[in-house]
Design a protein around this motif. Structure first.
Motif, PDB file in Angstrom:
ATOM      1  N   GLY A 366       0.785  -1.225   0.000  1.00 37.62           N
ATOM      2  CA  GLY A 366       0.000   0.000   0.000  1.00 37.62           C
ATOM      3  C   GLY A 366       0.816   1.273   0.000  1.00 37.62           C
ATOM      4  O   GLY A 366       0.281   2.344  -0.178  1.00 37.62           O
ATOM      5  N   LEU A 368       3.588   3.756  -1.705  1.00 36.96           N
ATOM      6  CA  LEU A 368       4.038   4.000  -3.070  1.00 36.96           C
ATOM      7  C   LEU A 368       5.551   3.906  -3.164  1.00 36.96           C
ATOM      8  O   LEU A 368       6.259   4.383  -2.291  1.00 36.96           O
ATOM      9  CB  LEU A 368       3.610   5.404  -3.509  1.00 36.96           C
ATOM     10  CG  LEU A 368       2.118   5.665  -3.550  1.00 36.96           C
ATOM     11  CD1 LEU A 368       1.865   7.158  -3.681  1.00 36.96           C
ATOM     12  CD2 LEU A 368       1.490   4.922  -4.714  1.00 36.96           C
TER      13      LEU A 368
ATOM     14  N   THR B 191       0.735   6.653   0.004  1.00 36.68           N
ATOM     15  CA  THR B 191       0.092   5.349  -0.169  1.00 36.68           C
ATOM     16  C   THR B 191      -0.761   5.306  -1.433  1.00 36.68           C
ATOM     17  O   THR B 191      -1.151   6.339  -1.978  1.00 36.68           O
ATOM     18  CB  THR B 191      -0.836   5.008   1.023  1.00 36.68           C
ATOM     19  OG1 THR B 191      -1.959   5.886   0.978  1.00 36.68           O
ATOM     20  CG2 THR B 191      -0.114   5.133   2.352  1.00 36.68           C
ATOM     21  N   THR B 192      -1.041   4.098  -1.878  1.00 37.47           N
ATOM     22  CA  THR B 192      -1.907   3.932  -3.043  1.00 37.47           C
ATOM     23  C   THR B 192      -3.298   4.467  -2.729  1.00 37.47           C
ATOM     24  O   THR B 192      -3.966   5.024  -3.587  1.00 37.47           O
ATOM     25  CB  THR B 192      -2.022   2.450  -3.424  1.00 37.47           C
ATOM     26  OG1 THR B 192      -2.414   1.729  -2.274  1.00 37.47           O
ATOM     27  CG2 THR B 192      -0.706   1.914  -3.920  1.00 37.47           C
ATOM     28  N   TYR B 193      -3.711   4.301  -1.450  1.00 35.77           N
ATOM     29  CA  TYR B 193      -5.027   4.807  -1.077  1.00 35.77           C
ATOM     30  C   TYR B 193      -5.128   6.315  -1.332  1.00 35.77           C
ATOM     31  O   TYR B 193      -6.116   6.808  -1.883  1.00 35.77           O
ATOM     32  CB  TYR B 193      -5.322   4.481   0.392  1.00 35.77           C
ATOM     33  CG  TYR B 193      -6.668   4.990   0.842  1.00 35.77           C
ATOM     34  CD1 TYR B 193      -7.831   4.337   0.436  1.00 35.77           C
ATOM     35  CD2 TYR B 193      -6.783   6.137   1.618  1.00 35.77           C
ATOM     36  CE1 TYR B 193      -9.070   4.820   0.802  1.00 35.77           C
ATOM     37  CE2 TYR B 193      -8.023   6.623   1.990  1.00 35.77           C
ATOM     38  CZ  TYR B 193      -9.169   5.963   1.590  1.00 35.77           C
ATOM     39  OH  TYR B 193     -10.387   6.440   1.939  1.00 35.77           O
ATOM     40  N   ARG B 195      -3.369   8.121  -3.426  1.00 38.97           N
ATOM     41  CA  ARG B 195      -3.409   8.363  -4.865  1.00 38.97           C
ATOM     42  C   ARG B 195      -4.822   8.190  -5.402  1.00 38.97           C
ATOM     43  O   ARG B 195      -5.284   8.921  -6.255  1.00 38.97           O
ATOM     44  CB  ARG B 195      -2.492   7.372  -5.591  1.00 38.97           C
ATOM     45  CG  ARG B 195      -1.074   7.797  -5.712  1.00 38.97           C
ATOM     46  CD  ARG B 195      -0.947   9.025  -6.547  1.00 38.97           C
ATOM     47  NE  ARG B 195       0.084   9.899  -6.025  1.00 38.97           N
ATOM     48  CZ  ARG B 195       1.376   9.757  -6.268  1.00 38.97           C
ATOM     49  NH1 ARG B 195       1.798   8.797  -7.047  1.00 38.97           N
ATOM     50  NH2 ARG B 195       2.238  10.581  -5.732  1.00 38.97           N
ATOM     51  N   ARG B 196      -5.476   7.158  -4.877  1.00 32.16           N
ATOM     52  CA  ARG B 196      -6.825   6.868  -5.373  1.00 32.16           C
ATOM     53  C   ARG B 196      -7.792   7.962  -4.959  1.00 32.16           C
ATOM     54  O   ARG B 196      -8.677   8.352  -5.720  1.00 32.16           O
ATOM     55  CB  ARG B 196      -7.276   5.510  -4.855  1.00 32.16           C
ATOM     56  CG  ARG B 196      -6.488   4.419  -5.529  1.00 32.16           C
ATOM     57  CD  ARG B 196      -6.806   3.032  -5.044  1.00 32.16           C
ATOM     58  NE  ARG B 196      -6.021   2.092  -5.846  1.00 32.16           N
ATOM     59  CZ  ARG B 196      -5.352   1.068  -5.363  1.00 32.16           C
ATOM     60  NH1 ARG B 196      -5.389   0.793  -4.069  1.00 32.16           N
ATOM     61  NH2 ARG B 196      -4.660   0.295  -6.147  1.00 32.16           N
TER      62      ARG B 196
END
Ligand SMILES: Nc1ncnc2c1ncn2[C@@H]1O[C@H](COP(=O)(O)OP(=O)(O)OP(=O)(O)O)[C@@H](O)[C@H]1O
Ligand SMILES: [Mg+2]
Lengths: 498, 322
Positions: A366, A368, B191-193, B195-196
């Motif tokens: 999770g 990046l 985090t990818t969260y 980005r989303r």
């Protein structure tokens, strides 16, 4: 015949941080001519047109109309000078209907000074659409219209008030040949009335077909201006990209392998019992007219649209995409039809957009990994010949064709099992288009199955191995793509089997 | 910081600087003006510490609201959630439960209240404005009923820790504030969260077609907002050492104001944590400075409103000039 210059531009300059979009452009348009404006993606064509529309402020330069120097500071100034525009990007208010959009920015017909005269508004709109010979539903918000109808609304906007010079920035990318012919007829009528049309396109056949003169731009300057009659397609390509292209499409190679994807008797609101399969290494084209259900078919396979009955199989196992997410996880990706609406987050950076589909794979629990994301995005971007000054720039600052390359680059990162392409080369210049076709071929030869929908029949004929023709959601015929030509292709689209 | 500046990619240099740093410069100007008028009182270490302690709870709540506003949604219910959580924690402690367990239970309740918002909005299809307006009223009503509309006093002594004590001279509330900002900063930027969230804020349809679970992401963002509203409510209750059913009400507007102010700073038009911190500080410094000058609180509200309008105007003018 003495033809005078209706509009001339001298020393026009515009720079953005990191790029000079226009480096001192000199150009002149004559009365009664159709003038083609071509050049690679990012050459500065749209910037030039936006300056004349008063949307972008130039850094330097002079615009002369009928011998008089003019200042164009806003769109009022440009319409006062009788300039009309079809811009590259549809800027429609999605919850307004066609009539409201067409007259947006011009004054609506009024009653008692303050009230919109809806009757007259509708009547005037009807006049315009009749002249274009199209039927657009007038009472529905444009968000419910098809992509073609929306494009027609944007085109109709240019005719809301009459003008002397019409600038059309890639007006036909979303149109099929039928609508395109209608547009060309209107353009020729304008010409016969002594008006000027400036026509931007990457479709060089169209350019050679309808224009009188052609200006080629490269890197913010004018390379040359020629008479169309004395020009060949090869000349144009050479002056656009600096070299010739031996062929427009990569050669087909290898044999189709095992069946990768299979659709069995699919039904939903737009599809009525389709069955077909696609093999590894094979490119399947979907042929048909607007409203045949081509886009809807791709969306159904991608899980963005539900199906009432029928089955999909991917590599021999049932494939049940409940959402785009689940399709992507199973190796099926889509390049959607409308890049700005469906493909891009304009306010985010280029590398964020390219990596958007594969974030989960690139990250650590999770978190990046910025370096890997950047590297891989840049790699994908270079493959599609993306032209930008920095990958951290917003996608919104790219030229139209380069935006389309970003949408395509997203899927390149994925190494998909099944690649769904809806108008993948919309707005992309000839050189980069060949690059994109090569990537598609390359993916296919490494075992990806590809399905492509395109309003450009050359693209379908040049790239595919087989073509599935559909009409009203039903299969008309399935043809091997050998000795197909335009006529046969159109006959098949209409369901007139030869 | 270099990263942030390069985000603003269009326009000329000076305009770009105004656009990204204008609000920050405005904040410095505020500090200078107050210091010049009352050099003896305003810039003293004691007063500055005071300001930070005063804004800590607002900052905690506003971090959560930032996450929601990144997607373009809105959360009006944070004030009611903060109040409700304070009341529930107080009632539990009064009923003889341990301080720690009472706080945990109240926080779980508050976070769930946030998730209910998420359910209504992301899955139920209500607009964020309407959905949280409704739950704001409803949660506020629950707080009033549970407390009988009165303030609850007589909380345990060890409950003072979160809001009134210090560890190594740093107030615990400030430590919690810094942790909250840090966690949400990492969440949004690393985090990818995160980005989303930003992707959805830019174009929801494109995000969905790129495989983002847009509903789930939005649902969770309301949970995050509920969590930090609860945390803010607990710290506030501890600071006051009493629970009032409307103690959290000012959070609703102030948190939104802070995020909006923050959207004018560092990044163009996007909610971001550094911006939110700046917004919170501006609101805090305004309040404190005007108090010191003896300006009454009604006038203070007017001035706060004017500051927000000025900041937004300034940044949009700079945007147009590009
Ligand atoms: N708002 C902007 N901010 C920064 N750079 C911009 C902006 N608009 C355009 N550019 C840059 O200016 C250059 C010219 O863009 P323009 O849109 O005029 O190209 P084009 O010739 O229309 O290309 P295409 O064929 O792809 O539509 C490009 O390098 C583009 O990235
Ligand atoms: Mg363009």
């Amino acid at each position: 015949m003495v033809v005078k210059e209706v509009l001339s531009i001298r020393g026009l300059k515009k720079s953005y941080p990191g790029v000079m979009a226009l480096k001192g452009v000199n150009l002149a348009f004559k009365a009664g001519e159709i003038h083609g404006l071509i050049g690679e993606n990012g050459a500065g064509k749209s910037t030039l047109i936006k300056i004349l529309a008063g949307i972008v402020k130039p850094d330097d330069g002079e615009v002369t109309i009928l011998g008089k120097s003019v200042q164009i500071r806003n769109s009022k100034d440009s319409s006062r000078n009788r300039l009309c525009f079809i811009h590259q990007e549809l800027n429609l208010v999605t919850y307004f209907n066609a009539a409201e959009n067409i007259f947006l920015g011009h004054s609506y017909p009024r009653r008692l000074r303050f009230f919109v005269d809806w009757k007259r508004l509708k009547a005037k709109t009807k006049e315009i659409t009749d002249a274009l010979q199209v039927r657009i539903p007038l009472d529905t918000p444009v968000s419910y219209l098809s992509a073609v109808d929306r494009a027609m609304v944007a085109i109709a906007r240019a005719f809301a008030v009459s003008g002397d010079i019409y600038f059309m920035d890639e007006p036909a990318t979303a149109l099929t040949d039928i609508e395109k012919e209608k547009l060309f007829r209107v353009i020729k009528t304008l010409k016969s009335q002594g008006k000027t049309v400036v026509y931007v396109s990457h479709n060089l056949d169209d350019i050679l077909d309808i224009t009188d003169r052609i200006t080629v731009m490269r890197d913010g300057t004018v390379v040359e201006c020629r008479e169309t009659l004395e020009t060949t397609k090869d000349d144009l390509i050479r002056s656009m990209i600096g070299k010739s292209l031996e062929s427009a499409f990569p050669s087909r190679e290898g044999k189709a392998g095992a069946v990768v994807f299979k659709a069995g008797d699919i039904h939903n609101e737009s599809i009525d019992g389709l069955s077909f399969d696609v093999r590894a290494g094979e490119i399947l084209g979907i042929g048909g007219l607007v409203g045949a259900g081509r886009t809807e078919l791709l969306e159904t396979i991608f899980g963005a649209r539900g199906k009432d009955s029928g089955t999909f199989t991917l590599n021999g196992v049932p494939f049940r995409p409940s959402s785009p997410r689940s399709a992507i996880e199973q190796g099926v990706v889509l390049v959607p039809e409308e890049r700005r609406k469906q493909g891009l987050v304009l306010s985010r950076s280029i590398y964020e957009n390219i990596s958007m589909m594969s974030l989960g794979d690139i990250s650590n629990f999770g978190f990046l990994n910025h370096r890997v994301i950047r590297n891989r995005s840049e790699e994908a971007g270079e493959k599609v010949r993306l032209k930008c000054s920095s990958y951290s720039n917003h996608v919104g600052t790219l030229s139209g064709g380069n935006q389309q390359k970003v949408v395509f680059a997203k899927t390149v990162l994925q190494e998909p099992k099944l690649l769904l392409l809806d108008e993948p080369s919309k707005g992309v210049d000839v050189g980069a288009r060949f690059e994109i076709y090569s990537i598609i071929r390359d993916l296919a030869s490494r075992g990806t199955a590809v399905i492509i929908v395109s309003s450009d029949f050359n693209e379908v004929l040049g790239l595919t191995d087989r073509i599935l023709f559909i009409k009203e959601g039903r299969m008309v015929s399935l043809k091997d793509n050998i000795d197909m030509n335009q006529e046969k292709y159109l006959n098949c689209c209409y369901g007139r089997d030869s | 910081m270099k990263e942030l500046v390069s985000q603003a990619t269009t326009g000329h240099l000076t305009i770009r600087i105004v656009r990204t740093w204008g609000t920050f410069m405005g904040f410095l100007l505020l500090l200078i003006v107050f210091s010049a008028i009352r050099p003896d009182v305003f810039p003293s270490g004691r007063n500055l510490k005071n300001i930070i302690e005063q804004v800590a709870t607002l900052a905690i709540v506003a971090t959560g609201v930032t996450a929601v506003m990144v997607t373009g949604d809105f959360d009006l219910s944070v004030g009611s959630i903060a109040s409700l959580v304070g009341i529930v924690a107080a009632l539990l402690m009064k009923a003889g439960h341990g301080t720690f367990i009472s706080v945990i239970i109240a926080m779980i309740l508050g976070t769930s209240a946030g998730l209910i918002n998420g359910l209504l909005i992301a899955y139920g299809g209500l607009s964020a404005f309407v959905g949280t307006l409704a739950t704001m009223t409803a949660y506020g009503g629950v707080a009033l009923i549970a407390s009988n509309g009165t303030t609850i006093f007589g909380l345990p002594e060890n409950f003072r820790f979160l809001g009134q004590e210090s560890v190594a001279f740093i107030p615990v509330s400030v430590v919690i504030m810094i942790l909250s900002l840090g966690v949400v900063y990492a969440l949004l930027e690393q985090t990818t969260y995160g980005r989303r969230l930003y992707a959805i804020g830019g174009n929801e349809e494109a995000s969905y077609l790129s495989g983002i679970r847009t509903k789930q992401v939005r649902f969770l963002s309301f949970g995050i907002s509920g969590f930090f509203a609860s945390l803010g409510g607990i710290v506030l209750t501890s600071r006051l050492h009493s629970a009032h059913p409307q103690a959290g009400s000012p959070f609703m507007l102030n948190a939104a104001a802070a995020v909006f102010l923050g959207m004018t700073a560092f990044r163009e038009g996007e909610a971001n944590i550094l911006g939110t911190l700046l917004g919170v500080l501006i609101i805090g410094v305004m309040g404190n400075g005007l108090n010191i000058l003896g300006i009454n609180s009604y006038v203070q509200s007017i001035l706060t409103g004017i500051i927000i309008i000025l900041a937004v105007l300034l940044s949009s003018v700079a945007k147009k000039r590009a």
